[in-house]
Design a protein around this motif. Structure first.
Motif, short mmCIF file in Angstrom:
data_model
loop_
_atom_site.label_atom_id
_atom_site.label_comp_id
_atom_site.label_asym_id
_atom_site.label_seq_id
_atom_site.Cartn_x
_atom_site.Cartn_y
_atom_site.Cartn_z
N ASP A 71 29.08 -19.90 -26.01
CA ASP A 71 28.15 -18.78 -26.07
C ASP A 71 28.62 -17.65 -25.17
OD1 ASP A 71 27.40 -19.42 -23.47
OD2 ASP A 71 25.33 -19.93 -23.97
N SER A 72 27.77 -16.66 -24.98
CA SER A 72 28.17 -15.48 -24.21
C SER A 72 28.48 -15.79 -22.75
CB SER A 72 27.08 -14.40 -24.29
OG SER A 72 25.88 -14.88 -23.73
N THR A 73 27.86 -16.81 -22.18
CA THR A 73 28.17 -17.16 -20.79
C THR A 73 29.58 -17.72 -20.68
OG1 THR A 73 27.10 -19.33 -21.01
CG2 THR A 73 25.76 -17.53 -20.10
N GLY A 74 30.02 -18.45 -21.66
CA GLY A 74 31.40 -18.94 -21.69
C GLY A 74 32.39 -17.81 -21.88
N LEU A 75 32.04 -16.86 -22.74
CA LEU A 75 32.90 -15.69 -22.95
C LEU A 75 33.04 -14.90 -21.66
CD1 LEU A 75 31.52 -14.49 -26.41
CD2 LEU A 75 33.63 -15.78 -25.98
N ILE A 100 33.76 -21.50 -34.16
CA ILE A 100 32.75 -20.65 -33.51
C ILE A 100 33.32 -19.91 -32.30
CG2 ILE A 100 30.54 -20.68 -32.27
CD1 ILE A 100 29.69 -22.95 -34.21
N PRO A 101 34.09 -20.57 -31.42
CA PRO A 101 34.65 -19.82 -30.29
C PRO A 101 35.54 -18.65 -30.74
CG PRO A 101 34.76 -22.16 -29.84
CD PRO A 101 34.34 -22.01 -31.28
N ALA A 102 36.36 -18.86 -31.76
CA ALA A 102 37.22 -17.78 -32.26
C ALA A 102 36.37 -16.63 -32.80
CB ALA A 102 38.15 -18.30 -33.34
N ARG A 103 35.35 -16.98 -33.55
CA ARG A 103 34.48 -15.95 -34.12
C ARG A 103 33.77 -15.16 -33.03
NH1 ARG A 103 33.93 -12.16 -37.37
NH2 ARG A 103 31.92 -11.91 -38.36
N ALA A 104 33.30 -15.85 -31.99
CA ALA A 104 32.62 -15.17 -30.87
C ALA A 104 33.58 -14.21 -30.16
CB ALA A 104 32.06 -16.20 -29.90
N LEU A 105 34.81 -14.64 -29.96
CA LEU A 105 35.82 -13.78 -29.33
C LEU A 105 36.11 -12.56 -30.19
CD1 LEU A 105 38.22 -16.53 -27.98
CD2 LEU A 105 36.96 -14.89 -26.57
N ILE A 107 34.07 -11.13 -32.57
CA ILE A 107 32.89 -10.27 -32.67
C ILE A 107 32.72 -9.41 -31.43
CG2 ILE A 107 30.35 -10.31 -32.68
CD1 ILE A 107 30.54 -12.72 -34.59
N THR A 108 32.98 -10.01 -30.27
CA THR A 108 32.78 -9.29 -29.01
C THR A 108 33.95 -8.39 -28.63
OG1 THR A 108 33.71 -11.13 -27.74
CG2 THR A 108 31.31 -11.11 -28.08
N GLY A 109 35.06 -8.49 -29.33
CA GLY A 109 36.24 -7.70 -29.01
C GLY A 109 37.14 -8.34 -27.96
N LEU A 110 36.73 -9.48 -27.45
CA LEU A 110 37.57 -10.16 -26.44
C LEU A 110 38.86 -10.71 -27.04
CD1 LEU A 110 34.90 -12.05 -24.31
CD2 LEU A 110 36.38 -10.18 -23.57
N TRP A 111 38.89 -10.92 -28.33
CA TRP A 111 40.09 -11.46 -28.98
C TRP A 111 41.31 -10.58 -28.68
CZ3 TRP A 111 40.70 -15.99 -31.68
CH2 TRP A 111 41.91 -16.15 -32.36
#
Length: 136
Positions: A71-75, A100-105, A107-111
């Motif tokens: 989730d966002s805390t892990g990001l 899910i972790p890849a998708r979260a990265l 979506i947030t632009g962290l990728w």
């Protein structure tokens, strides 16, 4: 008269997200395997573990191949560790990011902000240790 019953689970009844961390100190740096889920219940544990395992001037590679949720805390942990390592003149690398972790990265632009690789962490560390340091 209305009677309202509220159930508040005790700590043993609250299901905490399972997280297991494994570390290998290799010649090229530190390889940490993250297994399970990272969320608000254990993101601080991940942050503390990474920071305890870091070696001065050596990169950290997180193998996320067995990470099923973040989730966002892990990001935020990943972003903070990335910044800390850059300030120390080294880097954080992520490998085998999917689901899910890849998708979260993404979506947030962290990728695009983080160093993400598809190959195994040990290979990344070997390659990093074989690179010459840039001239100063």
């Amino acid at each position: 008269m209305t009677v309202r019953i509220i159930f508040v689970p005790s700590l043993p009844e609250i299901a905490l997200s399972p997280l297991r961390l494994e570390c290998q100190h290799l010649d090229g740096g530190v390889l940490i395997t993250v297994i399970g889920e990272v969320d608000i219940t254990n993101a601080a544990q991940l942050d503390t573990y990474i920071r305890q395992q870091m070696l001065p001037g050596r990169p950290v590679v997180l193998d996320l191949g067995r990470l099923t949720f973040m989730d966002s805390t892990g990001l935020q942990v990943l972003a903070d560790v990335h910044v800390t390592l850059r300030e120390q003149g080294t880097a954080l690398h992520l490998t085998d990011v999917h689901g899910i972790p890849a998708r979260a990265l993404q979506i947030t632009g962290l990728w695009s902000f983080l160093n993400i690789h598809s190959s195994a962490g040990e290979v990344i560390l070997r390659d990093l240790s074989n690179q010459q340091a840039p001239p100063t």
